[in-house]
Design a protein around this motif. Sequence first.
Motif, PDB file in Angstrom:
ATOM      1  N   SER A 245      36.157  46.283  35.675  1.00 55.68           N
ATOM      2  CA  SER A 245      35.887  44.942  36.197  1.00 55.68           C
ATOM      3  C   SER A 245      35.130  44.976  37.516  1.00 55.68           C
ATOM      4  N   LEU A 246      35.492  45.931  38.394  1.00 55.82           N
ATOM      5  CA  LEU A 246      34.797  45.999  39.685  1.00 55.82           C
ATOM      6  C   LEU A 246      33.326  46.377  39.494  1.00 55.82           C
ATOM      7  N   MET A 248      31.595  45.537  36.965  1.00 58.31           N
ATOM      8  CA  MET A 248      30.968  44.317  36.451  1.00 58.31           C
ATOM      9  C   MET A 248      30.517  43.425  37.608  1.00 58.31           C
ATOM     10  N   ARG A 252      26.566  42.738  38.599  1.00 57.86           N
ATOM     11  CA  ARG A 252      26.024  41.373  38.556  1.00 57.86           C
ATOM     12  C   ARG A 252      25.286  41.055  39.850  1.00 57.86           C
ATOM     13  N   GLU A 253      25.901  41.412  40.968  1.00 58.96           N
ATOM     14  CA  GLU A 253      25.251  41.183  42.265  1.00 58.96           C
ATOM     15  C   GLU A 253      23.924  41.909  42.337  1.00 58.96           C
ATOM     16  N   VAL A 273      25.764  41.192  32.126  1.00 63.57           N
ATOM     17  CA  VAL A 273      26.762  42.234  32.395  1.00 63.57           C
ATOM     18  C   VAL A 273      28.088  41.749  31.820  1.00 63.57           C
ATOM     19  N   ARG A 274      28.628  42.513  30.867  1.00 66.47           N
ATOM     20  CA  ARG A 274      29.850  42.086  30.197  1.00 66.47           C
ATOM     21  C   ARG A 274      30.919  43.152  30.295  1.00 66.47           C
ATOM     22  N   TYR A 275      32.136  42.701  30.550  1.00 62.66           N
ATOM     23  CA  TYR A 275      33.253  43.635  30.534  1.00 62.66           C
ATOM     24  C   TYR A 275      33.704  43.832  29.087  1.00 62.66           C
TER      25      TYR A 275
ATOM     26  N   ALA C  44      41.022  42.805  40.110  1.00 68.25           N
ATOM     27  CA  ALA C  44      39.710  42.600  39.493  1.00 68.25           C
ATOM     28  C   ALA C  44      39.815  42.560  37.983  1.00 68.25           C
ATOM     29  N   PHE C  45      40.889  43.135  37.433  1.00 75.13           N
ATOM     30  CA  PHE C  45      41.037  43.129  35.985  1.00 75.13           C
ATOM     31  C   PHE C  45      41.061  41.707  35.433  1.00 75.13           C
ATOM     32  N   LEU C  47      39.326  39.292  36.385  1.00 72.98           N
ATOM     33  CA  LEU C  47      37.924  38.868  36.204  1.00 72.98           C
ATOM     34  C   LEU C  47      37.374  39.411  34.894  1.00 72.98           C
ATOM     35  N   GLY C  48      37.640  40.717  34.673  1.00 67.94           N
ATOM     36  CA  GLY C  48      37.107  41.349  33.463  1.00 67.94           C
ATOM     37  C   GLY C  48      37.706  40.750  32.203  1.00 67.94           C
ATOM     38  N   ASN C  51      36.413  37.315  31.644  1.00 68.97           N
ATOM     39  CA  ASN C  51      35.029  37.362  31.170  1.00 68.97           C
ATOM     40  C   ASN C  51      34.966  37.675  29.683  1.00 68.97           C
ATOM     41  N   LEU C  52      35.791  38.622  29.286  1.00 69.05           N
ATOM     42  CA  LEU C  52      35.834  39.021  27.870  1.00 69.05           C
ATOM     43  C   LEU C  52      36.212  37.823  27.003  1.00 69.05           C
ATOM     44  N   ILE C  55      33.371  34.968  26.981  1.00 73.44           N
ATOM     45  CA  ILE C  55      32.157  35.272  26.215  1.00 73.44           C
ATOM     46  C   ILE C  55      32.432  35.198  24.720  1.00 73.44           C
ATOM     47  N   LEU C 220      24.613  47.284  47.185  1.00 77.58           N
ATOM     48  CA  LEU C 220      24.939  45.935  47.639  1.00 77.58           C
ATOM     49  C   LEU C 220      23.927  44.919  47.117  1.00 77.58           C
TER      50      LEU C 220
END
Lengths: 413, 304, 225
Positions: A245-246, A248, A252-253, A273-275, C44-45, C47-48, C51-52, C55, C220
């Motif tokens: 996830s990080l 991702m 994206r950035e 960008v897909r997880y 952060a998981f 978020l992942g 997202n999954l 989508i 960055l």
Amino acid sequence: MKDYHRPQLLFQIFILPLVVILSLTSALTAQEQPVIPADSIIHIPAPTSNVVAVDYVYDRGETVELTWNLSPDDTIGGRIDGYELTRIEQSTGKMDTLEVIPAGISYYKDDKLTHGHKYAYLIRSVYFGAKSSPVSSNIITPSIEIINWRLANLFAIAFILCGSVIYFIAHAKKGKKLFIRKIAGLEAIDEAIGRATEMGRPILFVPGINDMDDVQTIAGITLLSRVAKVVADYDIRINMPVSRSLVMTTARETIKEAYIGAGRPDAYNDDMVRYITDEQFGYVAAVDGIMVRDKPATCFYLGAFFAESLILAETGNSIGAIQIAGTAQPAQLPFFVAACDYTLIGEELFAASAYLSNEPKQLGSLKGQDVGKFVAMIAIVIGVLIATLAELTGSSSLENLSEFMNRLFTIVS
Amino acid sequence: MSNLGLIISLLIIGAGLLWLLIRSLQGKEVERRIIFLFIGLAVSVPLLFNITFSEKATPIVKALYDKIDNLPEGSNILLSFDYGPTMAPEVQPMSDVLIRHVLAKNHHLFLMGLWATGQSLGAEAVDRIIKGDFPEKIDGIDFVNIGYKAGNQGVLNVIVTDFRKLYATDVGGRDLDSLPIFNGIKSLKDMDLLISVGGGFPGVKEWVQFAGDPGNVPTGGGSAAVSAPLLYPYYPRQMLGLMGGIKGAAEYESEFKRHYERFKDMPEPGVKMMGPQTLAHLVIMAFIVIGNLSYFFGKKGKQS
Amino acid sequence: MKRKIPVLITFVVGSVLILSVFFPPIETWGEDFSIFFDIIAVFAFFLGGGNLLRIHTKKAIKRQKDWGFSIVTVLGFIIMLIAGLFKVWNDGGIAGDVAAPGSLFQMMYNWIFTPLGATMYALLAFFVASASYRAFRAKNVGATILLVASFIILLGRTPLGTYVTGWIPKSLSIFNIPDLAIWIMTAPNLAGQRAIMIGIALGVVSMSLRLILGVERTYLGVDNE
């Protein structure tokens, strides 16, 4: 006649039954008692001697090492079970029984202390519950050391390596041109993306399966920045399935900035960008599916890979994609070399960003890296020569020198 | 009937390779699906028709075998399950034969794992092998499973001086001090042999670096074939023996079966898998030859 | 400012991680920073995972290309999540071990997840063959040496190697194919691997210094200045 038989009568009437009763009682109760060696009830093991407490160096002041001479009773078959350790904190008088060290051992490391406090230790020999008189150690105050001098050799090597990198970064600012050899895989990036543009097919970018705390992933993301710039300029689709996830959010950035820099912010889409999943083979199954369905013209594999490397590379080969791979996993490099068109081997992956940017500061760091390689080569040649000569001649001075070189490059924790 | 099936299968494979060889002399490449088909046949035919080969233990495997065989009865041997389900097909045969050997010699067996999956694999091995082949062995007296603790090599740093700092009980919740097998056992230094079976991190290398070498305890291992080359430098000084890949497992099984009549009917998954491995390697070599021929004859054709 | 703060954080954390090795008073700071990263990664998981779901749900609802796979993905995700969170069929109920024997989670792990993982791993056997067919061509001297070495290793890892050269006396045992295979893996192969590993280690040092000093900032999303 009457007086002569009286003692016998007394014995038969009183004493004999009493003896029988007592014997029976002890026989019954004896079954409940553990079997104790006949001499243990009275044997008290001999105490130890010379109990010494020493501060363990190069730590945070939490550890003390204790040594003592074994008890004279501590021999094979000797009458001793071990040594009971007790710690006394001098300021509070608190006593903690630590543990019983088995016989034959005369060393203990106590790592649960507070630096600056005073401690002493008592050791008693024990044998079936019987304990000797305690023997006391000296009073010790564990202290915190500022520098771990045991790692002086590591510090020296790190100083040379880091120093040379920093020196050449600073030196390179002066505008001196540095020669860097051609790296075919990096030269081919533009050509590979151009191919995708001509064919009207997307690009696939796989940044490995490790998280952002792995420097290989960061190297992959820095290359993504370069690739994304070209992709944004040529206006082709980039597809980036990720395993973390990080990664991702970072990717994206990176891609978003590339599109903004190319003046095409509206062309950017988060879904580029897909997880997928953290699980290794689940991820590679999904990426294989994407490859077979989308048929990208160009595939980049840049980051940390493990067993899935060959699966990805062969699938990419089967769809006719041009493949550029790079990893610092030595076990996976042969698979990428066999199956991909271009492979960045180990350090070439880390040099890629400097190579493509052509900035003096970054190129300077590559030169500093080369100094490290030169030092390593010299050390290997000298070390091998000395070790070989020591083996062949049996010379003790050469053996000592070989041993010294061994210690120089050994990290003692 | 099964021999007939075997002969027909080998004839088909041989004929197919011959046909591909003739095509390669004409400069034609082989499609990858044909390669996959032949590999599929090469792997399945030996399994279907039980083709096996006798194995002779190489010195590096024999060293580990001899160590267990020559230790006096009642020695303490620790076996660590450092692998997961994906690696199990390759390394499980190693742990199976090691368990049989250790218990057949009436040694004490200590099971543990540095991988989270190690605990359940150890429990499954107890059910399958110990309860099956050694019903007379008693848990807590002849063998014990102390399970998994998180910390990788950090676990070894602790138990090399004291088991009880990390392990208070076995997987069944029994206090270690209440188990006769743990009488007089304080740390790894009280073991007569340490064996790690696995192929990743942590694995055999960590056992050598953090337990065997600093604790001066003989250490051996079983490793997946891809990780074995990185371990060979430790042999024989820091690691007394190693089973590398399924071949190592097959060699050990053959050696064990040769000397222990009681186990002549035991399953030999390592030996069984050498059949597919051997035939698959031969097929790969044949394809490499075919590939080179098609490359050279194809080049010649283009030049002419 | 938006770029300066991450660079400053990288500098501080990177420096502390290096210095904590040499200075015992700050030894635990390095460990603490590693734990901070783990905590951030866990958050952060969400978020992942989100997202999954987003989508694939969108794909399924809009019936986009290959939407059937998205249904399978979403269903698999939700069923496994429910089985693990609510400890379905666990003897100990919701307080029990998530992977207790007989639980739905453990059954799905044993009967779906593990065989699927083993299947993907098994693909390597086929891909090794096709990669070898393509890669081992005697185009030049180096490739020919590689080809010969591969033949020795392939034979040496099977009993055939022993059958073919088992008659060789012990004094010439290096020509015994299994021994020769082990020598190739432990001498020239390992030497090459170690050389690559030394190069990689130096590359990591150089890259890490560039990151810590802020020379490298493309991760960055900005150009390096």
